[in-house]
Design a protein around this motif. Structure first.
Motif, PDB file in Angstrom:
ATOM      1  N   LEU A 110     -30.958   6.864  -4.844  1.00  0.00           N
ATOM      2  CA  LEU A 110     -30.103   7.269  -5.951  1.00  0.00           C
ATOM      3  C   LEU A 110     -30.872   7.524  -7.246  1.00  0.00           C
ATOM      4  CD1 LEU A 110     -27.238   4.646  -5.416  1.00  0.00           C
ATOM      5  CD2 LEU A 110     -27.433   6.942  -4.445  1.00  0.00           C
ATOM      6  N   VAL A 111     -32.204   7.419  -7.201  1.00  0.00           N
ATOM      7  CA  VAL A 111     -32.949   7.486  -8.457  1.00  0.00           C
ATOM      8  C   VAL A 111     -32.730   8.816  -9.174  1.00  0.00           C
ATOM      9  CG1 VAL A 111     -34.715   5.775  -7.881  1.00  0.00           C
ATOM     10  CG2 VAL A 111     -35.002   8.139  -7.104  1.00  0.00           C
ATOM     11  N   ASP A 112     -32.717   9.908  -8.427  1.00  0.00           N
ATOM     12  CA  ASP A 112     -32.512  11.200  -9.079  1.00  0.00           C
ATOM     13  C   ASP A 112     -31.073  11.336  -9.585  1.00  0.00           C
ATOM     14  OD1 ASP A 112     -34.172  13.679  -9.558  1.00  0.00           O
ATOM     15  OD2 ASP A 112     -32.381  14.599  -8.689  1.00  0.00           O
ATOM     16  N   THR A 113     -30.105  10.794  -8.814  1.00  0.00           N
ATOM     17  CA  THR A 113     -28.696  10.823  -9.218  1.00  0.00           C
ATOM     18  C   THR A 113     -28.482  10.040 -10.512  1.00  0.00           C
ATOM     19  OG1 THR A 113     -27.985  11.018  -6.923  1.00  0.00           O
ATOM     20  CG2 THR A 113     -26.354  10.229  -8.504  1.00  0.00           C
ATOM     21  N   LEU A 114     -29.077   8.849 -10.588  1.00  0.00           N
ATOM     22  CA  LEU A 114     -28.931   8.026 -11.792  1.00  0.00           C
ATOM     23  C   LEU A 114     -29.627   8.659 -12.985  1.00  0.00           C
ATOM     24  CD1 LEU A 114     -29.438   4.470 -10.238  1.00  0.00           C
ATOM     25  CD2 LEU A 114     -27.305   5.470 -11.065  1.00  0.00           C
ATOM     26  N   ALA A 115     -30.754   9.315 -12.736  1.00  0.00           N
ATOM     27  CA  ALA A 115     -31.440   9.998 -13.838  1.00  0.00           C
ATOM     28  C   ALA A 115     -30.541  11.066 -14.448  1.00  0.00           C
ATOM     29  CB  ALA A 115     -32.744  10.607 -13.327  1.00  0.00           C
ATOM     30  N   ARG A 116     -29.833  11.808 -13.591  1.00  0.00           N
ATOM     31  CA  ARG A 116     -28.929  12.844 -14.097  1.00  0.00           C
ATOM     32  C   ARG A 116     -27.684  12.241 -14.751  1.00  0.00           C
ATOM     33  NH1 ARG A 116     -27.131  14.948  -9.762  1.00  0.00           N
ATOM     34  NH2 ARG A 116     -28.627  14.436  -8.145  1.00  0.00           N
ATOM     35  N   GLU A 117     -27.151  11.170 -14.132  1.00  0.00           N
ATOM     36  CA  GLU A 117     -25.934  10.528 -14.652  1.00  0.00           C
ATOM     37  C   GLU A 117     -26.139  10.001 -16.063  1.00  0.00           C
ATOM     38  OE1 GLU A 117     -22.047   8.584 -14.470  1.00  0.00           O
ATOM     39  OE2 GLU A 117     -22.951  10.102 -13.189  1.00  0.00           O
ATOM     40  N   PHE A 118     -27.291   9.364 -16.315  1.00  0.00           N
ATOM     41  CA  PHE A 118     -27.534   8.708 -17.598  1.00  0.00           C
ATOM     42  C   PHE A 118     -28.535   9.484 -18.465  1.00  0.00           C
ATOM     43  CE2 PHE A 118     -26.143   5.198 -14.809  1.00  0.00           C
ATOM     44  CZ  PHE A 118     -25.064   4.739 -15.558  1.00  0.00           C
ATOM     45  N   HIS A 119     -28.839  10.723 -18.072  1.00  0.00           N
ATOM     46  CA  HIS A 119     -29.728  11.588 -18.850  1.00  0.00           C
ATOM     47  C   HIS A 119     -31.053  10.889 -19.158  1.00  0.00           C
ATOM     48  CE1 HIS A 119     -26.185  14.084 -19.308  1.00  0.00           C
ATOM     49  NE2 HIS A 119     -25.520  13.054 -19.804  1.00  0.00           N
ATOM     50  N   ALA A 120     -31.658  10.332 -18.097  1.00  0.00           N
ATOM     51  CA  ALA A 120     -32.910   9.589 -18.237  1.00  0.00           C
ATOM     52  C   ALA A 120     -34.006  10.288 -17.432  1.00  0.00           C
ATOM     53  CB  ALA A 120     -32.735   8.151 -17.751  1.00  0.00           C
ATOM     54  N   ASP A 121     -35.258  10.018 -17.784  1.00  0.00           N
ATOM     55  CA  ASP A 121     -36.356  10.609 -17.029  1.00  0.00           C
ATOM     56  C   ASP A 121     -36.698   9.748 -15.816  1.00  0.00           C
ATOM     57  OD1 ASP A 121     -37.922   8.440 -17.921  1.00  0.00           O
ATOM     58  OD2 ASP A 121     -38.688   9.567 -19.628  1.00  0.00           O
ATOM     59  N   ALA A 122     -37.572  10.263 -14.964  1.00  0.00           N
ATOM     60  CA  ALA A 122     -37.915   9.575 -13.718  1.00  0.00           C
ATOM     61  C   ALA A 122     -38.535   8.204 -13.972  1.00  0.00           C
ATOM     62  CB  ALA A 122     -38.885  10.442 -12.903  1.00  0.00           C
ATOM     63  N   GLY A 123     -39.349   8.093 -15.007  1.00  0.00           N
ATOM     64  CA  GLY A 123     -39.995   6.819 -15.297  1.00  0.00           C
ATOM     65  C   GLY A 123     -39.002   5.716 -15.610  1.00  0.00           C
ATOM     66  N   ARG A 124     -37.990   6.017 -16.430  1.00  0.00           N
ATOM     67  CA  ARG A 124     -36.997   5.001 -16.798  1.00  0.00           C
ATOM     68  C   ARG A 124     -36.178   4.548 -15.601  1.00  0.00           C
ATOM     69  NH1 ARG A 124     -33.197   6.820 -21.408  1.00  0.00           N
ATOM     70  NH2 ARG A 124     -32.361   4.732 -20.980  1.00  0.00           N
ATOM     71  N   VAL A 125     -35.772   5.463 -14.747  1.00  0.00           N
ATOM     72  CA  VAL A 125     -34.984   5.087 -13.573  1.00  0.00           C
ATOM     73  C   VAL A 125     -35.856   4.354 -12.556  1.00  0.00           C
ATOM     74  CG1 VAL A 125     -33.564   5.957 -11.684  1.00  0.00           C
ATOM     75  CG2 VAL A 125     -33.416   7.016 -13.935  1.00  0.00           C
ATOM     76  N   GLY A 126     -37.121   4.758 -12.439  1.00  0.00           N
ATOM     77  CA  GLY A 126     -38.023   4.071 -11.526  1.00  0.00           C
ATOM     78  C   GLY A 126     -38.207   2.607 -11.875  1.00  0.00           C
ATOM     79  N   VAL A 127     -38.029   2.257 -13.142  1.00  0.00           N
ATOM     80  CA  VAL A 127     -38.127   0.861 -13.572  1.00  0.00           C
ATOM     81  C   VAL A 127     -37.073  -0.012 -12.876  1.00  0.00           C
ATOM     82  CG1 VAL A 127     -37.779  -0.678 -15.554  1.00  0.00           C
ATOM     83  CG2 VAL A 127     -39.221   1.349 -15.774  1.00  0.00           C
ATOM     84  N   LEU A 128     -35.919   0.557 -12.551  1.00  0.00           N
ATOM     85  CA  LEU A 128     -34.864  -0.220 -11.880  1.00  0.00           C
ATOM     86  C   LEU A 128     -35.345  -0.767 -10.543  1.00  0.00           C
ATOM     87  CD1 LEU A 128     -31.736   2.050 -12.536  1.00  0.00           C
ATOM     88  CD2 LEU A 128     -32.463   0.015 -13.808  1.00  0.00           C
ATOM     89  N   VAL A 129     -36.064   0.060  -9.783  1.00  0.00           N
ATOM     90  CA  VAL A 129     -36.612  -0.388  -8.504  1.00  0.00           C
ATOM     91  C   VAL A 129     -37.581  -1.541  -8.740  1.00  0.00           C
ATOM     92  CG1 VAL A 129     -37.918   0.312  -6.463  1.00  0.00           C
ATOM     93  CG2 VAL A 129     -36.349   1.931  -7.551  1.00  0.00           C
ATOM     94  N   THR A 130     -38.409  -1.415  -9.757  1.00  0.00           N
ATOM     95  CA  THR A 130     -39.377  -2.459 -10.084  1.00  0.00           C
ATOM     96  C   THR A 130     -38.684  -3.742 -10.503  1.00  0.00           C
ATOM     97  OG1 THR A 130     -40.963  -0.770 -10.800  1.00  0.00           O
ATOM     98  CG2 THR A 130     -41.351  -3.022 -11.546  1.00  0.00           C
ATOM     99  N   LEU A 131     -37.616  -3.649 -11.293  1.00  0.00           N
ATOM    100  CA  LEU A 131     -36.901  -4.842 -11.764  1.00  0.00           C
ATOM    101  C   LEU A 131     -36.241  -5.598 -10.613  1.00  0.00           C
ATOM    102  CD1 LEU A 131     -35.239  -3.515 -15.045  1.00  0.00           C
ATOM    103  CD2 LEU A 131     -37.084  -5.190 -14.857  1.00  0.00           C
ATOM    104  N   LEU A 132     -35.668  -4.877  -9.654  1.00  0.00           N
ATOM    105  CA  LEU A 132     -35.086  -5.535  -8.482  1.00  0.00           C
ATOM    106  C   LEU A 132     -36.144  -6.334  -7.735  1.00  0.00           C
ATOM    107  CD1 LEU A 132     -32.767  -2.688  -7.178  1.00  0.00           C
ATOM    108  CD2 LEU A 132     -32.016  -5.030  -7.621  1.00  0.00           C
ATOM    109  N   GLN A 133     -37.297  -5.744  -7.520  1.00  0.00           N
ATOM    110  CA  GLN A 133     -38.346  -6.431  -6.782  1.00  0.00           C
ATOM    111  C   GLN A 133     -38.978  -7.549  -7.596  1.00  0.00           C
ATOM    112  OE1 GLN A 133     -40.927  -3.309  -5.405  1.00  0.00           O
ATOM    113  NE2 GLN A 133     -39.504  -2.693  -3.784  1.00  0.00           N
ATOM    114  N   LEU A 134     -39.071  -7.362  -8.912  1.00  0.00           N
ATOM    115  CA  LEU A 134     -39.599  -8.418  -9.766  1.00  0.00           C
ATOM    116  C   LEU A 134     -38.666  -9.626  -9.761  1.00  0.00           C
ATOM    117  CD1 LEU A 134     -41.778  -9.294 -11.744  1.00  0.00           C
ATOM    118  CD2 LEU A 134     -40.462  -8.250 -13.586  1.00  0.00           C
TER     119      LEU A 134
END
Length: 388
Positions: free
Chosen positions: A18-42
């Motif tokens: 969903l990273v690309d979907t969330l980037a479009r939904e919240f008008h964010a770039d790939a780096g910001r959405v990619g942080v979500l994956v990192t936060l879950l694992q952290l």
């Protein structure tokens, strides 16, 4: 237990397609959405370090239910989140409480007889691995049909149902340790210091999961953009190829029971490393991409089962703490892989992602050679010291 591990661990991976979907939904770039994956694992890594050791200290069924209720609440908030910042803050809680799966796995090892422990761990881990793999498919299909919020809403309901199921079906398990909580955490560090085999297995696991996360944290960006232009549903269905990892789980458990863990380790490390050659070609070829995914998941999941079968034989009275040490290193490797993978993709594209993943595999291969040399020297010293 196999179903429960799969259903719960999936919560860590629903977000990846969903990273690309969330980037479009919240008008964010790939780096910001990619942080979500990192936060879950952290969050998961923090839970491994602080919550999983409690499996040796408190009644496990009660611990499992408490964690799962908290996880269900966090998923519900993600489903209703009005901003990306809310999702990011709750992602840590979801990761933290999803460590319930790492309470279940040593519990299964404890309940199993010694002669079939590898197969039992392999069976339970098959469920966990299928949960990881199917999570991406379920996430992509649901997002395509009813929207991304329903992915997290349904996950919250399923996680709560698992809590009820485990409370009704699992036996009560008495604690195996009697000490204070600070002493319990300190004993984890002593296990790492005293058990050389555990240290090697921690490095293997960290490298393998780093490679795995390098790919899967960036695959959504690759497949949603030229030359693929795939939808969330197509990306989710593509993840089904990783089901080879579940086959590897049973196979690896049987190899460990028969005493072949050393060479199985080398074979699975080789599969991880080689997979990135195919994945590099997969930037423009779906066939090469499919071959790479098959090899990657086969190697990563086979190595994971082999590692767990080996470490659970070290200290039967401290399996929860051994799990803590091993899995903390494992998911810190995954967290680093996710963060570096997204950074590599943003800075230098798909080629950099594949080089990074291959390097992680090569590091694991180097550690295997070091372990072989150390074992050979130890054996020589033991022979020389033995009385004639």
């Amino acid at each position: 237990m196999s179903f429960a591990t799969g259903a719960v661990v999936a919560n860590l991976y629903y977000i990846q397609p969903l990273v690309d979907t969330l980037a479009r939904e919240f008008h964010a770039d790939a780096g910001r959405v990619g942080v979500l994956v990192t936060l879950l694992q952290l969050g998961y890594a923090v839970g491994l370090a602080t919550l999983v050791p409690l499996g040796d200290l408190v009644e496990r069924r009660w611990l499992l239910v408490t964690l799962l209720v908290g996880c269900s609440g966090g998923l519900a908030v993600m489903a209703l989140a009005p901003t990306l910042a809310v999702i990011a803050s709750v992602a840590v809680l979801v990761g933290l409480t999803s460590v319930a799966v790492q309470v279940i796995v040593p519990f299964a090892a404890q309940l199993a007889g010694e002669e079939r422990r590898g197969r039992v761990v392999g069976t339970v881990m098959s469920g966990l691995l299928l949960g990881i793999l199917l999570s991406r498919t379920v996430s992509g299909v649901l997002a395509g049909l009813v929207g991304w919020r329903w992915v997290f809403g349904i996950a919250a309901i399923v996680t709560l149902a698992v809590a009820v199921l485990l409370w009704l079906e699992l036996p009560s398990a008495a604690p195996t340790a009697r000490m204070s909580y600070p002493a319990l955490l300190g004993s984890v560090l002593r296990l790492v210091r005293d058990e050389r085999v555990l240290r090697y297995r921690m490095v293997y696991g960290a490298c393998a999961f780093a490679a795995f996360s390098v790919f899967w944290s960036t695959a959504g960006f690759l497949l949603a953009r030229p030359p693929y232009h795939w939808s969330e549903t197509q990306i989710g269905l593509f993840a089904l190829l990783g089901a080879a990892g579940a086959v590897a789980a049973r196979f690896a458990g049987s190899l460990a029971d028969r005493g072949h863990a050393r060479w199985a380790t080398l074979g699975f490390v080789a599969a991880v490393t080689i997979s990135f050659g195919a994945l590099l070609l997969g930037g423009h070829s779906v066939l090469a991409l499919a071959v790479g995914v098959l090899l990657l998941d086969l190697g990563v999941q086979g190595l994971q089962i082999t590692n767990q079968c080996v470490i659970y034989e070290l200290r039967p009275d401290a399996r929860a703490r051994i799990t803590t040490a091993y899995m903390t290193g494992y998911f810190l490797g995954g967290t680093a892989g996710s963060a570096l993978g997204v950074a590599a993709y943003v800075l230098a594209g798909w080629t950099a992602v594949c080089v990074l993943g291959a390097v992680a595999g090569l590091v694991a291969a180097g550690v295997w050679l070091v372990e072989r040399v150390v074992q050979a020297r130890s054996a020589s010293i033991a022979v020389a010291a033995a009385p004639s």
